[in-house]
Design a protein around this motif. Structure first.
Motif, short mmCIF file in Angstrom:
data_model
loop_
_atom_site.label_atom_id
_atom_site.label_comp_id
_atom_site.label_asym_id
_atom_site.label_seq_id
_atom_site.Cartn_x
_atom_site.Cartn_y
_atom_site.Cartn_z
N THR A 60 -19.55 49.79 -15.20
CA THR A 60 -19.91 47.72 -14.81
C THR A 60 -21.11 47.93 -13.58
OG1 THR A 60 -18.62 48.45 -13.17
CG2 THR A 60 -17.50 47.55 -14.81
N GLY A 61 -21.27 48.70 -12.97
CA GLY A 61 -22.27 48.61 -12.41
C GLY A 61 -21.60 47.54 -11.05
N LEU A 62 -20.01 47.80 -10.55
CA LEU A 62 -19.50 47.12 -10.17
C LEU A 62 -20.18 48.58 -8.49
CD1 LEU A 62 -16.75 45.73 -10.91
CD2 LEU A 62 -18.62 44.80 -10.39
N PRO A 63 -20.61 47.76 -6.93
CA PRO A 63 -19.84 48.64 -5.91
C PRO A 63 -19.08 49.54 -6.60
CG PRO A 63 -20.45 45.89 -5.32
CD PRO A 63 -20.02 46.11 -6.74
N SER A 64 -18.86 50.57 -5.55
CA SER A 64 -17.87 51.69 -5.48
C SER A 64 -16.84 51.31 -4.38
CB SER A 64 -18.66 53.05 -4.96
OG SER A 64 -19.04 53.35 -4.02
N PHE A 65 -17.57 50.57 -3.57
CA PHE A 65 -16.42 50.06 -2.78
C PHE A 65 -14.95 48.89 -3.07
CE2 PHE A 65 -14.93 46.48 0.22
CZ PHE A 65 -14.69 47.21 1.24
N ILE A 66 -15.68 47.98 -4.37
CA ILE A 66 -15.17 47.08 -4.54
C ILE A 66 -13.99 48.45 -6.22
CG2 ILE A 66 -15.06 44.77 -6.20
CD1 ILE A 66 -15.58 44.86 -3.29
N VAL A 67 -14.29 49.13 -6.89
CA VAL A 67 -13.68 49.35 -7.84
C VAL A 67 -12.87 50.66 -7.10
CG1 VAL A 67 -14.07 51.28 -9.65
CG2 VAL A 67 -15.99 49.50 -9.03
N THR A 68 -12.79 51.21 -5.65
CA THR A 68 -11.73 52.24 -5.49
C THR A 68 -10.77 51.48 -4.59
OG1 THR A 68 -13.79 52.70 -3.57
CG2 THR A 68 -14.06 54.30 -5.81
N LEU A 69 -11.46 50.28 -3.42
CA LEU A 69 -10.50 48.86 -3.21
C LEU A 69 -9.19 49.22 -4.29
CD1 LEU A 69 -9.85 47.83 -0.90
CD2 LEU A 69 -11.21 46.00 -1.36
N GLY A 70 -10.01 48.24 -5.23
CA GLY A 70 -8.39 48.23 -6.71
C GLY A 70 -8.10 48.89 -6.51
N SER A 71 -8.55 50.65 -6.77
CA SER A 71 -8.04 51.51 -7.22
C SER A 71 -6.73 52.05 -5.93
CB SER A 71 -8.36 52.98 -7.09
OG SER A 71 -9.34 52.71 -9.02
N PHE A 72 -7.27 51.97 -4.45
CA PHE A 72 -6.43 51.88 -3.58
C PHE A 72 -4.94 51.06 -3.31
CE2 PHE A 72 -5.52 49.54 0.79
CZ PHE A 72 -4.73 50.31 1.89
N LEU A 73 -5.44 50.23 -3.88
CA LEU A 73 -4.43 48.71 -3.88
C LEU A 73 -3.41 49.14 -5.19
CD1 LEU A 73 -6.18 45.27 -3.38
CD2 LEU A 73 -4.29 46.44 -1.70
N ALA A 74 -3.90 49.27 -6.30
CA ALA A 74 -3.19 49.90 -7.24
C ALA A 74 -2.00 51.12 -7.29
CB ALA A 74 -3.66 50.07 -8.22
N LEU A 75 -3.04 52.00 -6.25
CA LEU A 75 -1.64 53.45 -6.36
C LEU A 75 -1.40 53.68 -5.20
CD1 LEU A 75 -5.03 55.72 -5.70
CD2 LEU A 75 -2.61 55.88 -7.67
N GLN A 76 -1.71 52.37 -3.74
CA GLN A 76 -0.13 52.08 -2.78
C GLN A 76 1.36 51.47 -3.41
OE1 GLN A 76 -2.28 49.33 0.41
NE2 GLN A 76 -0.15 49.90 1.89
N GLY A 77 0.54 50.06 -4.50
CA GLY A 77 1.71 49.40 -5.21
C GLY A 77 2.18 50.31 -5.68
N LEU A 78 2.39 51.83 -6.64
CA LEU A 78 2.43 52.04 -7.52
C LEU A 78 3.58 52.98 -6.94
CD1 LEU A 78 0.15 52.95 -10.43
CD2 LEU A 78 2.54 51.57 -10.85
N ASN A 79 2.72 53.61 -5.63
CA ASN A 79 3.61 54.88 -4.78
C ASN A 79 4.72 54.06 -4.48
OD1 ASN A 79 1.27 56.53 -5.17
ND2 ASN A 79 0.74 55.95 -3.04
N LEU A 80 4.79 52.59 -3.85
CA LEU A 80 6.06 51.64 -3.64
C LEU A 80 7.00 51.53 -4.66
CD1 LEU A 80 4.70 49.71 -0.51
CD2 LEU A 80 5.93 51.77 0.03
N GLY A 81 6.48 50.75 -5.12
CA GLY A 81 7.28 50.60 -6.51
C GLY A 81 7.90 51.88 -7.35
N VAL A 82 7.35 52.72 -7.62
CA VAL A 82 7.88 53.51 -8.63
C VAL A 82 8.75 54.47 -7.40
CG1 VAL A 82 7.31 56.21 -10.05
CG2 VAL A 82 6.24 53.86 -10.41
N THR A 83 8.73 54.80 -5.76
CA THR A 83 9.39 55.81 -5.26
C THR A 83 10.67 55.14 -5.68
OG1 THR A 83 7.27 57.02 -4.62
CG2 THR A 83 9.46 56.85 -3.61
N ARG A 84 10.51 53.89 -4.96
CA ARG A 84 12.29 53.01 -4.77
C ARG A 84 12.28 52.03 -5.65
NH1 ARG A 84 13.05 49.91 -0.20
NH2 ARG A 84 10.51 49.76 0.03
N ALA A 85 12.02 52.97 -7.04
CA ALA A 85 13.23 52.58 -8.33
C ALA A 85 13.84 53.95 -8.72
CB ALA A 85 12.16 51.98 -9.16
N VAL A 86 12.60 54.99 -8.27
CA VAL A 86 13.71 56.41 -8.69
C VAL A 86 14.55 56.75 -7.61
CG1 VAL A 86 13.16 59.02 -9.03
CG2 VAL A 86 11.44 56.90 -10.51
N THR A 87 14.12 56.85 -7.09
CA THR A 87 15.67 57.13 -5.06
C THR A 87 15.99 55.72 -4.13
OG1 THR A 87 13.18 56.86 -3.31
CG2 THR A 87 13.43 58.83 -5.25
#
Length: 330
Positions: A114-141
């Motif tokens: 995409t040519g996007l700055p890695s700062f933006i791309v990995t910030l998106g990954s950071f937010l997505a992973l953080q949401g998955l961590n909380l959502g999946v863990t709470r749903a399972v446990t």
């Protein structure tokens, strides 16, 4: 010899480490005790493993803001598979490693595609992973943590590799220190003794110029993102097997500490300059300062002041050493 030392990117960090070591050794005797040394070395190790990988990525001209939360994501995958589904720990570790490598490859591919700055791309990954961590863990446990690793199949053998301790002179030192030194040694050899190391410096200095002389820019940068994710997996595994529990929100904020350690160690924000050993020394300064303040019984708020001053000083020193290095090459 003096001229060759002056152009080394890690020299400023080494001098800073000596000053921090001397300062806290003087004001508190606990800092130099075997137990005290084991404490700040362990603190430095878990930070330094990822900081070294982040340094390689920064030398290659990119950033990864998802490294901190990735330590929790991989640990959660391992623990959920082992505790909830009854998998062998080794199989769970393999799956979480593959997940980490996949996320790193995706980050690198998106940045290059995409040519996007890695700062933006990995910030998106950071937010997505953080949401998955909380959502999946709470749903399972039903909570935000997973515990019970000690009772899983394969825990003893995996723990002996990732989370065991060494008794040296009656003082217990964790094996995380050995992992830290090993990762630093391998990264240093790769960076200064291999073709891949030359490619890393080239793509960080000027990607278009590197591409013109045949350097595989896309492959190199994707590999660097995968290396950072793998290092985060290693730290997540060490922490999980040591403490036998993982919190869904742990690791948040560590990504900035990894970057700061790399900058203190001689890496430039613009890429193309730095060293793996310097990042390890930057992490050592972190560990010594954080635990030294505790040993001195100061308010922990002073650590943030120290961190800010160290970051600004490191940027100024790194620019000076880079200019000296460029003049030496001419």
């Amino acid at each position: 010899m003096l001229h060759r030392l002056v152009v080394r990117p890690e020299l400023g960090a080494a001098l800073g480490a000596l000053l921090v070591f001397g300062f806290f050794s003087t004001i508190t005797g606990q800092f130099l005790s075997p137990l005290g040394a084991a404490t700040w070395l362990d603190d430095s190790a878990t930070l330094g493993i990822v900081a070294v990988a982040v340094a390689l990525l920064m030398i290659g001209g990119e950033f990864d803001l998802s490294a901190g939360v990735m330590t929790a994501s991989t640990a959660l995958v391992t623990s959920l598979l082992a505790v909830r589904l009854g998998w062998n720990v080794w199989a769970a570790l393999l799956v979480s490693l593959l997940l980490a490598l996949a996320v790193g490859a995706l980050n690198g591919w998106l940045v290059m595609r995409t040519g996007l700055p890695s700062f933006i791309v990995t910030l998106g990954s950071f937010l997505a992973l953080q949401g998955l961590n909380l959502g999946v863990t709470r749903a399972v446990t039903g909570t935000v943590q997973v515990s019970g690793m000690r009772a899983t199949d394969g825990y003893t053998s995996a723990g002996s590799l990732f989370a065991s301790t060494m008794d040296l002179g009656g003082t217990v030192f964790p094996t995380s220190i050995v992992w830290w030194l090993g990762v630093t040694a391998v990264a240093s050899v790769v960076l200064v003794r291999t073709r891949l190391g030359n490619w890393i410096f080239a793509v960080g200095g000027s990607a278009p110029s590197a591409r013109q002389v045949g350097v595989p820019v896309q492959r190199t940068k994707i590999l660097l993102f995968m290396t950072t994710s793998a290092a985060a997996w290693l730290v997540g595994s060490i922490n999980l097997l040591r403490y036998t529990t993982v919190q869904a929100n742990q690791g948040v904020g560590l990504e900035f500490q990894y970057i700061i350690a790399a900058v203190i160690g001689g890496c430039l924000m613009t890429g193309g300059f730095g060293s793996a050993a310097g990042a390890a020394i930057g992490a050592l300064i972190f560990g010594m300062a954080r635990q030294g303040i505790v040993f001195a019984r100061w308010n922990s708020d002073w650590f943030m002041l120290f961190l800010g001053l160290m970051l600004i000083s490191a940027v100024l020193v790194n620019n000076t050493f880079r200019r000296r290095a460029e003049r030496a090459r001419r």
